[in-house]
Design an enzyme around this catalytic site. Structure first.
Site, PDB file in Angstrom:
ATOM      1  N   HIS A   1     -75.995  22.346   0.272  1.00  0.00           N
ATOM      2  CA  HIS A   1     -75.744  23.245   1.417  1.00  0.00           C
ATOM      3  C   HIS A   1     -76.720  24.424   1.402  1.00  0.00           C
ATOM      4  O   HIS A   1     -76.325  25.550   1.706  1.00  0.00           O
ATOM      5  CB  HIS A   1     -74.306  23.783   1.369  1.00  0.00           C
ATOM      6  CG  HIS A   1     -73.301  22.808   1.894  1.00  0.00           C
ATOM      7  ND1 HIS A   1     -73.126  22.571   3.235  1.00  0.00           N
ATOM      8  CD2 HIS A   1     -72.415  22.008   1.258  1.00  0.00           C
ATOM      9  CE1 HIS A   1     -72.167  21.671   3.402  1.00  0.00           C
ATOM     10  NE2 HIS A   1     -71.733  21.296   2.220  1.00  0.00           N
TER      11      HIS A   1
ATOM     12  N   ASP B   1     -70.051  22.278  -3.442  1.00  0.00           N
ATOM     13  CA  ASP B   1     -69.504  21.117  -2.760  1.00  0.00           C
ATOM     14  C   ASP B   1     -70.596  20.258  -2.128  1.00  0.00           C
ATOM     15  O   ASP B   1     -71.690  20.718  -1.843  1.00  0.00           O
ATOM     16  CB  ASP B   1     -68.541  21.588  -1.662  1.00  0.00           C
ATOM     17  CG  ASP B   1     -69.222  22.542  -0.697  1.00  0.00           C
ATOM     18  OD1 ASP B   1     -69.950  23.450  -1.176  1.00  0.00           O
ATOM     19  OD2 ASP B   1     -69.054  22.388   0.517  1.00  0.00           O
ATOM     20  N   GLU B   2     -70.225  19.016  -1.895  1.00  0.00           N
ATOM     21  CA  GLU B   2     -70.992  18.096  -1.050  1.00  0.00           C
ATOM     22  C   GLU B   2     -72.484  18.034  -1.369  1.00  0.00           C
ATOM     23  O   GLU B   2     -73.317  18.033  -0.468  1.00  0.00           O
ATOM     24  CB  GLU B   2     -70.800  18.483   0.432  1.00  0.00           C
ATOM     25  CG  GLU B   2     -69.364  18.330   0.898  1.00  0.00           C
ATOM     26  CD  GLU B   2     -69.207  18.563   2.402  1.00  0.00           C
ATOM     27  OE1 GLU B   2     -68.519  17.765   3.030  1.00  0.00           O
ATOM     28  OE2 GLU B   2     -69.786  19.537   2.923  1.00  0.00           O
ATOM     29  N   ASN B   3     -72.826  18.004  -2.623  1.00  0.00           N
ATOM     30  CA  ASN B   3     -74.209  17.725  -2.994  1.00  0.00           C
ATOM     31  C   ASN B   3     -74.358  16.213  -3.022  1.00  0.00           C
ATOM     32  O   ASN B   3     -73.796  15.540  -3.883  1.00  0.00           O
ATOM     33  CB  ASN B   3     -74.495  18.335  -4.371  1.00  0.00           C
ATOM     34  CG  ASN B   3     -75.830  17.872  -4.913  1.00  0.00           C
ATOM     35  OD1 ASN B   3     -76.684  17.403  -4.164  1.00  0.00           O
ATOM     36  ND2 ASN B   3     -75.990  17.994  -6.227  1.00  0.00           N
TER      37      ASN B   3
END
Lengths: 688, 688
Positions: free
Chosen positions: B265, B328-330
């Site tokens: 992100h 998050d969300e790597n």
């Protein structure tokens, strides 16, 4: 500069007049385009430019011109256009090129505009199917033209479009200002910003920021920090915020002129620096309003040392050429009460306090001149012996404006633009700095730079300020931008309603906060009946509200009177309808509308009564609401008698007149705006 | 600290229980006081405290305690009280004394509250005729109690009053947060401030400020200025603004925890510092949404040098003990594509990207620890080997919350509080971090600190953010403050309507902006018919809206779907009425209301049609409007048949079901929220 451009424009116009049938402004043709202010020249064409999701903008500027401001303006225009149309534009980056490319909106300008008086703000806007060209000398002209473009947006069943048109436009006056007073009530940065957006939307170009008062000193001062630390209740603008506002204004082609009001109206300063006052302190921030005594001491060196340092700092903070020093309403009481000041007057041959203030002003002028600032002041500063560089702002009457012009001074008009006084829009609209019948010479007329609406803040809060500024100020903006003969009041009101709705997209709260205020007032009840009443009342005008109660800094500004608009649309329309009806110029349909309105109002009090019973804050308007129902009952009888060709008995007339007279009495600091119209109905009745 | 206070409180409660009949919270008695969140203990008394213009407040504090924050809180309370009542209070200065004086509101506290987790927020509020006492350990408790006091204001025909009552209150959870995301769409300082006011009104105490994203890096960085200069489109908070927000929050007893989301992100950072990315740049600010590839390179020293300096600066700017690092969300795509990173993993025995991210997180933890900050992250950071000081924020499911608690970590719940997903209030309200049937040990339960509502900003603008946060977040605030057994959904909705109106006085725009948006949509027409439709539709829920169009940073958020509320009151009430009707639990009056609603909707499309014809932006909801009229026509027939005791033919049923099924289809990214209720009506019909 301005002359050259005017000549150039004239040449263009002459050419155009040869080619096309030009409409003179103010006529129906282009007014139906709903533009405000009305441009100098509007020439409608055949066809439409359809706005679709491929709409895009591109900018061409002479190499060296800074295109970022123009690009940001186009970016904002695209956002607003997407906001209105709901279109997902596919081209959101705005290319800057030096050769025309195939794009929907082609923007072209010659040089960066400067935030200076008399800067070129002209533009030409040409819309044909498939292409829009916006040309201007400066990027400020571009900014003006983009607002015109947005006002042109229309819709039909197929979609959104701009009508084909050729517009040549430039302002009549170079100084079109709005004064905001964050002293009587503080106005956070976002209030200033949204109003700058509103100003830009109607092509105004000066924010006059009134930063010091008895009730507060509102800007951070690094040299004399006790100014903001002790004089503001913590409510002041930091340097960073000031720079933020100036940058925001600059991006919209708006100058920011600060006002530091001296030597009177200065309690806010003297809380921190009582040694500069004309009588010993201590001083406290003033909570009440009106003319107060505390005044700088103009006879001591410390005062000028202070102002020298003060204006040095502020001259660095505010880039505008003009600094306003106030100079108004010094009652001289502190000077009279100080023997040393009296002795000083004698010694320096200053016959009266006016002369002493002139002495003070000259010293301040020297300081401002040193820091390359030109002095502006309220009309009190118009005293003999000042150089022609100073600017007089006329507030007490229009004579000062004429006087100043005749004596060689530049001047701006605010008398008649006091929007805090809750007067109707047309009053301000017809107030022309240079009426058609003016006997001033051309040279004298050129010294009248324009005008400023003044938003004094005794009776407004961040919640209500927008509804006091807008939409009325749009009409003042038109007065200052559009040609002198644009003055059709009916058409102004028609366009104002449309512009008022558009102003909302900029974040202005003039419409939406009213409903919120009504919700708070009714304490969980339905707002409908209260809205019907509020639609036909207005706050007391001029300074009458202050005679009803002692308003202070702490007084609530959340009552019915604060939710009422200064120019109640519904009441105005009803008055017009009655005008038509009693002049006999009436049809069945018009009479029906009149009767419908009267019935609505007649039955309203019964609906509002239970709401008032649960919301004590409404008690103060209970009899006003009763009166609305009572007088509209009378109006209804009158209309029915007139329509039936009947007559009224003298007793009915007498009783009615008594009720009507009583209904004129203000309640809750507000008044009913349809009483005279109902009187007209009664007067129109033939007697038995 | 907290334990000692709890013991003290318990002693007080035991004493009270002996003296007075205490009501358990959640019952009708005190709920009729319209408090939200419901306090721990509410004991109504006989009598009223009348609010008149002599109302005044005074503060007593132990010498050495700083009373200015409490005085400012009382000042704000007086302003709001004056705003609601219209009273011109005569005592506006707030005395600070050490002995009780004769005053209406007597505030007493022992020490300054600290903006720390587990700080004492308890208070006791005692209202008797003529006197109000607000006692607390800290001034933060005072701030909480003043909000309760304002919620207690009532009115009768005589005027405004506070009902006599004794309240003992303290929060159930110490972490009650709201995440605001100014990255996907920038939210200016005033948006943050008004939402801090809203948070304070419902006793929330953590602003989680999500400051970096693919779509923008939103805070000025002096050490690495290209972060905000190149990564923000000029839309970022300056240090001064950050300090302003922190001070504003502190004044309301609210902590401000920054989030800098890494290593994924992170496009916003990498625009200015591409050398720190896992693949060569250049990078551009991301305009679309979803999980993106750009990720910091965790295998080079430069990355940690950078973060060392970066967090040093930010640790100085943000005083809170906790720093959120996202995590998050790597998606790991960039890591997989970089051979050197793969080699690094092998060399360091890091079997997968999760292990590599844990390696990165440990390095970041060391940096944060050096600057005395505790690390918080999304549940992805819950990996073996981290010290018990870190805090896990659960977003993907509630398991992470339990897992963390069992493994010895503190945790906060956000799963189920994703207010960006447009889910109904009761869904969030009943989502308890520690349900009654939880099998966690007392120690494990203590590790669950509370929760946070998350306002992600892909589909909101400064214009709509408030209507997505409020009033639903007030119910989440109650979940986190009030006792576990307070969970009556009907009563929650009843109080929510009242609190929602009160939130407006703080400047929140959740109600007033809707009407403004409707005005813009109808292009100068009457908003009434559109409002009737919007009242019964909701934006598509969860992530369905993104499947309808590609939203970007530039997409308009001004369409019908954006004016629709996530929890449409009218639709919910109708569904309840139908529920009652089909269960046979119905009277004539209730049936009449049902019929009235159905008739309104049935006739609505005829009114909206001409509006749509002049406002192309409404075209997308034209068939939705048609369907509303069509299905409510069916509903009306069904109700009339049921009331007449008649049966329906199979063909009518079949046709109706087809129409109803089609009406469920979203249009304009919104959906009708009364279709299932009409289906229930049809299903309730006996067959022929």
């Amino acid at each position: 500069m301005i002359l050259i451009n005017r000549v150039k424009f004239l040449a263009v116009f002459v050419l155009m007049l040869l080619l096309i049938p030009a409409n003179s402004p103010g006529k129906t043709g282009e007014n139906l385009l709903n533009l405000m202010p009305v441009p100098e020249q509007v020439n409608p064409r055949q066809g439409k430019f359809r706005v679709t999701k491929t709409f895009a903008g591109a900018i061409e500027a002479v190499p060296g011109a800074e295109t970022q401001r123009a690009a940001r303006a186009v970016r904002r225009m695209l956002n607003r256009l997407a906001g209105r149309t709901g279109l997902f534009f596919t081209n959101n980056e705005i290319p800057v090129k030096n050769k025309p490319i195939d794009t929907a909106l082609w923007v072209n300008f010659q040089r960066d505009g400067k935030l200076k008086l008399h800067e070129d703000e002209s533009y030409q806007l040409t819309i044909i199917p498939g292409r829009i060209e916006l040309k201007a000398v400066t990027d400020i002209g571009v900014i003006r033209g983009l607002e015109t473009l947005l006002q042109l947006l229309q819709a039909d069943e197929t979609g959104y479009f701009f009508p084909a048109v050729v517009i040549h436009d430039q302002p009549r006056f170079p100084w079109r200002g709005l004064l905001i007073d964050p002293c009587r009530h503080f106005m956070p940065v976002e209030v200033i910003k949204r109003n700058l957006d509103g100003m830009a939307a109607v092509k105004m170009n000066v924010l006059h920021w009134h930063l010091s008062e008895d009730q507060g000193f509102r800007v951070q001062c690094q040299t004399f920090p006790k100014l903001h630390q002790l004089g503001s209740d913590g409510l002041y603008y930091t340097h960073e915020q000031v720079r933020e506002v100036i940058a925001y204004a600059a991006d919209r082609g708006i100058r920011v002129m600060p006002e530091f009001d001296i030597p009177g109206h200065s309690t806010g300063w003297l809380v921190g620096y009582p040694q500069l006052a004309s009588l010993p302190g201590p001083y406290k921030i003033e909570r009440e309003y009106g003319v107060k005594d505390p005044t700088f001491n103009p006879t001591i060196k410390a005062t000028y040392k202070f102002f020298n340092k003060f204006f040095k700092e502020m001259a660095g903070l505010f880039p505008d050429d003009y600094f306003h020093i106030g100079g108004d309403e010094n009652n001289g009481k502190q000077w009279d009460a100080n023997a040393k000041i009296q002795a000083f007057k004698k010694k320096h041959n200053l016959p009266d306090n006016h002369a002493l203030q002139a002495y003070f002003n000259r010293k301040i002028l020297d300081i401002l001149t040193k820091y390359k600032k030109k002095m502006v002041g309220w009309d009190e500063i118009l005293q003999p012996g000042f150089p022609g560089t100073i600017v007089i702002q006329s507030w007490r009457g229009k004579e000062a404006l004429r006087d100043a012009a005749k004596k060689g001074y530049n001047s701006i008009l605010s008398n008649g633009y006091y929007i805090d006084l809750a007067q109707p829009t047309d009053f301000h609209y017809l107030n022309d700095p240079i009426p058609l019948d003016s006997d001033l010479t051309a040279e004298e007329k050129n010294r009248i730079l324009g005008g400023e609406a003044t938003m004094w803040a005794e009776l407004i809060s961040p919640e209500t300020i927008d509804s006091r500024i807008w939409p009325r100020t749009a009409a003042i903006a038109e007065r200052l931008w559009s040609p002198v003969h644009v003055k059709d009041v009916t058409d102004m009101y028609r366009r104002l309603d449309i512009i008022s709705l558009q102003l909302e997209e900029l974040g202005l709260t003039h419409l939406k906060n009213r409903e919120m205020m009504l919700r708070r007032l009714v304490n969980g009840r339905d707002t409908q009946a209260l809205r019907v009443l509020v639609d036909v009342i207005e706050p007391l005008k001029i300074y009458r509200r202050h005679s009803q109660a002692t308003y202070t800094f702490f007084s609530p500004l959340t009552r019915v009177v604060d939710a009422a608009f200064p120019d109640a649309n519904q009441a105005r329309i009803f008055r017009q309808r009655v005008e038509g009806f009693v002049s006999g110029n009436v049809n069945k349909e018009a009479a029906d509308v009149l009767i419908r309105d009267l019935k609505l109002w007649k039955s309203n009090h019964q609906k509002l009564k239970p709401v008032i019973a649960r919301a004590p804050v409404l008690k103060e308007i209970e009899t006003l609401s009763e009166d609305l129902s009572r007088i509209t009952g009378i109006g209804l009888e009158a209309v029915e008698l007139i329509l039936a060709g009947k007559k009224a008995g003298p007793q009915w007339i007498e009783e009615s007149k008594k009720v009507l007279k009583a209904a004129k009495e203000p309640r809750g600091h507000a008044e009913l705006m349809i009483v005279t119209a109902v009187e007209q109905l009664v007067d129109a009745l033939p007697l038995l």
